[in-house]
Design a protein around this motif. Structure first.
Motif, PDB file in Angstrom:
ATOM      1  N   LYS A   1      -4.367   2.509  -7.175  1.00  0.00           N
ATOM      2  CA  LYS A   1      -5.389   1.693  -7.760  1.00  0.00           C
ATOM      3  C   LYS A   1      -4.973   1.079  -9.130  1.00  0.00           C
ATOM      4  CE  LYS A   1      -9.592   4.717  -6.327  1.00  0.00           C
ATOM      5  NZ  LYS A   1     -10.422   5.778  -6.626  1.00  0.00           N
ATOM      6  N   GLU A   2      -3.913   1.726  -9.752  1.00  0.00           N
ATOM      7  CA  GLU A   2      -3.310   1.141 -10.822  1.00  0.00           C
ATOM      8  C   GLU A   2      -2.425  -0.066 -10.514  1.00  0.00           C
ATOM      9  OE1 GLU A   2      -0.821   4.009 -12.670  1.00  0.00           O
ATOM     10  OE2 GLU A   2      -2.278   5.629 -13.012  1.00  0.00           O
ATOM     11  N   LYS A   3      -1.779   0.126  -9.407  1.00  0.00           N
ATOM     12  CA  LYS A   3      -1.335  -1.183  -8.659  1.00  0.00           C
ATOM     13  C   LYS A   3      -1.746  -2.058  -8.083  1.00  0.00           C
ATOM     14  CE  LYS A   3       3.387   0.964  -9.023  1.00  0.00           C
ATOM     15  NZ  LYS A   3       3.984   0.337  -9.964  1.00  0.00           N
ATOM     16  N   ASN A   4      -3.022  -1.888  -7.947  1.00  0.00           N
ATOM     17  CA  ASN A   4      -3.921  -2.804  -7.024  1.00  0.00           C
ATOM     18  C   ASN A   4      -3.507  -2.831  -5.567  1.00  0.00           C
ATOM     19  OD1 ASN A   4      -6.468  -4.407  -6.919  1.00  0.00           O
ATOM     20  ND2 ASN A   4      -5.161  -6.179  -7.456  1.00  0.00           N
ATOM     21  N   ILE A   5      -3.030  -1.970  -5.108  1.00  0.00           N
ATOM     22  CA  ILE A   5      -2.670  -2.002  -3.494  1.00  0.00           C
ATOM     23  C   ILE A   5      -3.553  -0.903  -2.955  1.00  0.00           C
ATOM     24  CG2 ILE A   5      -0.287  -2.683  -3.901  1.00  0.00           C
ATOM     25  CD1 ILE A   5       0.651   0.487  -3.868  1.00  0.00           C
ATOM     26  N   VAL A   6      -3.517  -1.000  -1.512  1.00  0.00           N
ATOM     27  CA  VAL A   6      -4.242  -0.228  -0.675  1.00  0.00           C
ATOM     28  C   VAL A   6      -3.743   1.007  -0.519  1.00  0.00           C
ATOM     29  CG1 VAL A   6      -5.335  -1.993   0.434  1.00  0.00           C
ATOM     30  CG2 VAL A   6      -3.517  -0.851   1.478  1.00  0.00           C
ATOM     31  N   TYR A   7      -4.534   2.329  -0.186  1.00  0.00           N
ATOM     32  CA  TYR A   7      -4.134   3.403   0.254  1.00  0.00           C
ATOM     33  C   TYR A   7      -4.583   3.463   1.674  1.00  0.00           C
ATOM     34  CZ  TYR A   7      -8.716   5.479  -0.872  1.00  0.00           C
ATOM     35  OH  TYR A   7      -9.881   5.699  -0.700  1.00  0.00           O
ATOM     36  N   THR A   8      -3.616   4.357   2.454  1.00  0.00           N
ATOM     37  CA  THR A   8      -4.000   4.696   3.699  1.00  0.00           C
ATOM     38  C   THR A   8      -3.883   6.170   3.947  1.00  0.00           C
ATOM     39  OG1 THR A   8      -1.702   4.374   4.615  1.00  0.00           O
ATOM     40  CG2 THR A   8      -2.886   2.268   4.506  1.00  0.00           C
ATOM     41  N   ALA A   9      -4.041   6.441   5.362  1.00  0.00           N
ATOM     42  CA  ALA A   9      -4.033   7.992   5.823  1.00  0.00           C
ATOM     43  C   ALA A   9      -3.560   8.123   7.142  1.00  0.00           C
ATOM     44  CB  ALA A   9      -5.524   8.514   5.814  1.00  0.00           C
TER      45      ALA A   9
ATOM     46  N   GLY B   1       0.920  -1.253   0.196  1.00  0.00           N
ATOM     47  CA  GLY B   1      -0.130   0.023   0.069  1.00  0.00           C
ATOM     48  C   GLY B   1       0.929   1.147   0.125  1.00  0.00           C
ATOM     49  N   ILE B   2       0.132   2.293  -0.181  1.00  0.00           N
ATOM     50  CA  ILE B   2       0.651   3.785  -0.031  1.00  0.00           C
ATOM     51  C   ILE B   2       0.048   4.749   0.780  1.00  0.00           C
ATOM     52  CG2 ILE B   2      -0.468   4.393  -2.218  1.00  0.00           C
ATOM     53  CD1 ILE B   2       1.835   6.174  -3.028  1.00  0.00           C
TER      54      ILE B   2
END
Length: 226
Positions: free
Chosen positions: A183-191, A162-163
């Motif tokens: 989304k392009e890399k199919n990984i999650v995003y966090t905050a 994720g990123i």
């Protein structure tokens, strides 16, 4: 379902102002119902945070922020544990050796299973990711806004889960850019707020709950931790 999550917070176990348990109480006060404790290069505060969280109804994801290097650049990576490895004595020993720059001792301990390649006194980013994965943590690139764009474009190709797309010091347009990369890399995003202290003079970091994920975003993140 959780409604507000801050996944980058520091305590007195590294360079934060509040004890792990006090962070949980602050989260409760600010109606942040899920957090992650991510102290620099240590897992020592997680046990207390998890325990206090269970008492006060705040979900605590045990974590760490590991200091690494990528081609001479400082890169911080966030690890989120999927099991009880946040209490693992072997990991504590390895982290202690990394803080003391004893890379060879780490290498010998694992008999070559893990690389522990180092740069400028820190473990390399790729080796850091491999280490956290070994201990069943999911790994997220911390505050990509603090990297030069060309460095980011290269480092994000490593084995991240994720990123940290939502961050206190993002520049205009960066949040959307980082979310699209995820989304392009199919990984999650966090905050993450990168909370360190309550002082209003601390302009380098956000305050707890200032930056957060909501509802479905939190659910998407939690899916990778199961």
């Amino acid at each position: 379902m959780y409604t507000k999550g801050d996944f980058h917070i520091h305590s007195t176990e590294s360079d934060g102002e509040l004890k792990p348990g006090e962070l949980v109480l602050l989260a409760k006060e600010r109606r942040v119902d899920i957090i992650a404790l991510t102290d620099h290069d240590t897992i020592n505060g997680n046990k207390q945070a998890v325990k206090v969280g269970e008492i006060f109804g705040v979900k605590v994801i045990p974590g760490i922020e590991l200091s690494t290097r990528y081609k001479g650049n400082k890169v911080h990576i966030l690890g989120y544990f999927t099991d009880d490895n946040y209490t693992n004595d072997e990991l504590k020993m390895i982290l202690s050796n990394l803080r003391k720059k004893k890379f060879k001792a780490c290498q010998q301990h694992f008999k070559g299973q893990l690389s522990f390649k180092s740069e400028g006194g820190k473990i390399s980013t790729a080796a850091g990711i491999e280490l956290l994965h070994y201990f069943n943590a999911k790994v997220v690139l911390a505050h990509p806004t603090r990297l030069k764009r060309e460095v980011f474009e290269n480092v994000i190709n490593l084995n991240f889960d994720g990123i940290e797309a939502r961050y206190y010091r993002n520049k205009p347009g960066e949040e959307e850019y980082f979310i699209n990369i995820a989304k392009e890399k199919n990984i999650v995003y966090t905050a993450g707020s990168d909370f360190h202290r309550l002082s209003k003079e601390d302009l380098k970091h956000g305050t707890l709950g200032q930056i957060y994920l909501e509802d479905e975003e939190i659910e998407d993140f939690l899916k990778i931790l199961i």
